[in-house]
Scaffold this motif. Sequence first.
Motif, PDB file in Angstrom:
ATOM      1  N   PRO A 147       0.829  -1.209   0.000  1.00 34.85           N
ATOM      2  CA  PRO A 147       0.000   0.000   0.000  1.00 34.85           C
ATOM      3  C   PRO A 147       0.861   1.255   0.000  1.00 34.85           C
ATOM      4  N   VAL A 148       0.327   2.308  -0.536  1.00 35.19           N
ATOM      5  CA  VAL A 148       1.019   3.598  -0.537  1.00 35.19           C
ATOM      6  C   VAL A 148       0.222   4.581   0.312  1.00 35.19           C
ATOM      7  N   GLY A 149       0.907   5.560   0.830  1.00 35.83           N
ATOM      8  CA  GLY A 149       0.244   6.611   1.579  1.00 35.83           C
ATOM      9  C   GLY A 149      -0.015   6.305   3.044  1.00 35.83           C
ATOM     10  N   LEU A 150       0.541   5.212   3.555  1.00 33.61           N
ATOM     11  CA  LEU A 150       0.354   4.889   4.965  1.00 33.61           C
ATOM     12  C   LEU A 150       1.461   5.504   5.803  1.00 33.61           C
ATOM     13  N   SER A 151       1.182   5.741   7.063  1.00 33.88           N
ATOM     14  CA  SER A 151       2.232   6.174   7.981  1.00 33.88           C
ATOM     15  C   SER A 151       3.225   5.024   8.122  1.00 33.88           C
ATOM     16  N   PHE A 152       4.406   5.326   8.631  1.00 35.33           N
ATOM     17  CA  PHE A 152       5.412   4.275   8.810  1.00 35.33           C
ATOM     18  C   PHE A 152       4.855   3.155   9.680  1.00 35.33           C
ATOM     19  N   LYS A 153       4.196   3.499  10.780  1.00 37.12           N
ATOM     20  CA  LYS A 153       3.634   2.498  11.696  1.00 37.12           C
ATOM     21  C   LYS A 153       2.633   1.596  10.975  1.00 37.12           C
ATOM     22  N   ASN A 154       1.692   2.170  10.253  1.00 39.05           N
ATOM     23  CA  ASN A 154       0.687   1.362   9.554  1.00 39.05           C
ATOM     24  C   ASN A 154       1.289   0.552   8.414  1.00 39.05           C
TER      25      ASN A 154
END
Length: 84
Positions: free
Chosen positions: A44-51
């Motif tokens: 996936p793209v656009g997620l925070s580092f944690k997610n």
Amino acid sequence: AGGFYLRFFPTRFLKWGLREANKQGRPAVVYLHPWELFADTPKPVGLSFKNYWITCLGRKTGLSKFKELLDNFEFYPINAILPK
């Protein structure tokens, strides 16, 4: 255990947890999304580092861990376990 836990924890720990639940007469539930088992699933793209980390961690080992659990335990559909 959800897909993240399947991907995160070592197989030995997962097997211990399933055995302990079964010893206590409780069913253990393993649920996951099919994409969690395959390393080549598009990331996936656009997620925070944690997610991103939570979503992508352990995809390379997820399928082999799941197969090992299937080889060592009996599994049933959830509707066979839940009260009616």
